[in-house]
Design a protein around this motif. Structure first.
Motif, mmCIF file in Angstrom:
data_model
loop_
_atom_site.group_PDB
_atom_site.id
_atom_site.type_symbol
_atom_site.label_atom_id
_atom_site.label_comp_id
_atom_site.label_asym_id
_atom_site.label_seq_id
_atom_site.Cartn_x
_atom_site.Cartn_y
_atom_site.Cartn_z
ATOM 1 N N SER A 52 8.098 96.305 -13.647
ATOM 2 C CA SER A 52 6.746 96.411 -13.098
ATOM 3 C C SER A 52 5.840 95.282 -13.571
ATOM 4 O O SER A 52 4.765 95.085 -13.004
ATOM 5 C CB SER A 52 6.130 97.757 -13.476
ATOM 6 O OG SER A 52 6.144 97.911 -14.882
ATOM 7 N N GLU A 53 6.282 94.549 -14.585
ATOM 8 C CA GLU A 53 5.439 93.479 -15.121
ATOM 9 C C GLU A 53 6.304 92.461 -15.854
ATOM 10 O O GLU A 53 7.277 92.817 -16.512
ATOM 11 C CB GLU A 53 4.408 94.070 -16.088
ATOM 12 C CG GLU A 53 3.464 93.072 -16.673
ATOM 13 C CD GLU A 53 2.449 93.703 -17.625
ATOM 14 O OE1 GLU A 53 1.478 92.996 -17.953
ATOM 15 O OE2 GLU A 53 2.615 94.862 -18.031
ATOM 16 N N VAL A 54 5.930 91.192 -15.729
ATOM 17 C CA VAL A 54 6.569 90.104 -16.473
ATOM 18 C C VAL A 54 5.471 89.396 -17.253
ATOM 19 O O VAL A 54 4.438 89.029 -16.686
ATOM 20 C CB VAL A 54 7.279 89.105 -15.542
ATOM 21 C CG1 VAL A 54 7.759 87.891 -16.311
ATOM 22 C CG2 VAL A 54 8.451 89.771 -14.833
ATOM 23 N N THR A 55 5.689 89.229 -18.544
ATOM 24 C CA THR A 55 4.716 88.529 -19.381
ATOM 25 C C THR A 55 5.398 87.350 -20.069
ATOM 26 O O THR A 55 6.618 87.274 -20.136
ATOM 27 C CB THR A 55 4.112 89.469 -20.449
ATOM 28 O OG1 THR A 55 5.163 89.932 -21.301
ATOM 29 C CG2 THR A 55 3.410 90.653 -19.816
ATOM 30 N N GLY A 56 4.595 86.467 -20.578
ATOM 31 C CA GLY A 56 5.077 85.270 -21.256
ATOM 32 C C GLY A 56 4.339 84.061 -20.711
ATOM 33 O O GLY A 56 3.816 84.090 -19.597
ATOM 34 N N ASP A 57 4.289 83.012 -21.503
ATOM 35 C CA ASP A 57 3.560 81.811 -21.114
ATOM 36 C C ASP A 57 4.499 80.795 -20.486
ATOM 37 O O ASP A 57 5.466 80.346 -21.116
ATOM 38 C CB ASP A 57 2.873 81.187 -22.333
ATOM 39 C CG ASP A 57 1.795 82.094 -22.915
ATOM 40 O OD1 ASP A 57 1.114 82.776 -22.124
ATOM 41 O OD2 ASP A 57 1.631 82.107 -24.148
ATOM 42 N N LEU A 82 16.084 96.622 -11.909
ATOM 43 C CA LEU A 82 15.754 96.407 -10.498
ATOM 44 C C LEU A 82 14.404 95.705 -10.409
ATOM 45 O O LEU A 82 13.604 95.770 -11.333
ATOM 46 C CB LEU A 82 15.709 97.743 -9.756
ATOM 47 C CG LEU A 82 16.999 98.563 -9.765
ATOM 48 C CD1 LEU A 82 16.784 99.898 -9.066
ATOM 49 C CD2 LEU A 82 18.124 97.787 -9.120
ATOM 50 N N GLY A 83 14.154 95.061 -9.295
ATOM 51 C CA GLY A 83 12.868 94.424 -9.068
ATOM 52 C C GLY A 83 12.713 93.050 -9.677
ATOM 53 O O GLY A 83 11.609 92.501 -9.692
ATOM 54 N N ILE A 84 13.788 92.461 -10.167
ATOM 55 C CA ILE A 84 13.704 91.137 -10.794
ATOM 56 C C ILE A 84 13.214 90.103 -9.789
ATOM 57 O O ILE A 84 12.360 89.272 -10.091
ATOM 58 C CB ILE A 84 15.075 90.723 -11.372
ATOM 59 C CG1 ILE A 84 15.519 91.682 -12.476
ATOM 60 C CG2 ILE A 84 15.025 89.299 -11.912
ATOM 61 C CD1 ILE A 84 16.947 91.473 -12.934
#
Length: 149
Positions: A52-57, A82-84
């Protein structure tokens, strides 16, 4: 009014049950391309495995659409995420070496990558059985690794 109140309580209860799956990436460039090297991803339920969320710089000038590789090497991925491709729509390489915790993978898991997927590395898991039609949605696979399962 009572019915509306009960419906609201029910919905809030269901929302508290559904977990969000967040991926924390360290973004890097290597000889293969721009990758999300997963630093944190926890999937312990077959029902809560959609990212549901991807974080990182990101590196300067890069974004999610530049990511071509998704590498996760950790023991907390019990089910295929799933959802990648919702976040990384140009992926062609996926590595999930989960330290003996991933026990199954299905063609429906790989469908999200379609014909873009050319590399799938699933080493060091606990996979015992592969479906006969596992790669039906991935006709361009060139490199496949299932060692140490």
């Amino acid at each position: 009014m009572k019915v509306l109140f009960l419906c609201l309580i029910t919905i809030l209860g269901l929302l508290s049950y559904v977990k969000s799956v967040t991926v924390y990436c360290e973004f890097k460039v290597d000889r293969y391309g721009y990758k999300c090297e997963v630093k944190s991803l926890v999937i312990t339920s077959n029902y809560d495995r959609t990212i549901s969320e991807v974080t990182g710089d990101h590196l300067s000038g890069k974004s999610n659409s530049d990511v071509t590789h998704f590498y996760s090497v950790q023991p907390t991925v019990n089910y295929f995420p799933l959802g990648i491709t919702h976040f990384f729509n140009n992926l062609y390489a996926v590595k999930l070496s989960s330290g003996s915790s991933l026990s199954e993978i299905h063609s429906s898991d790989l469908q999200q990558f379609g014909d873009k997927l050319t590399v799938l590395w699933m080493s060091d898991n606990s996979i015992e059985v592969l479906e006969a039609d596992l790669f039906q949605f991935n006709p361009n696979l060139e490199k496949i690794g299932f060692s140490n399962n």
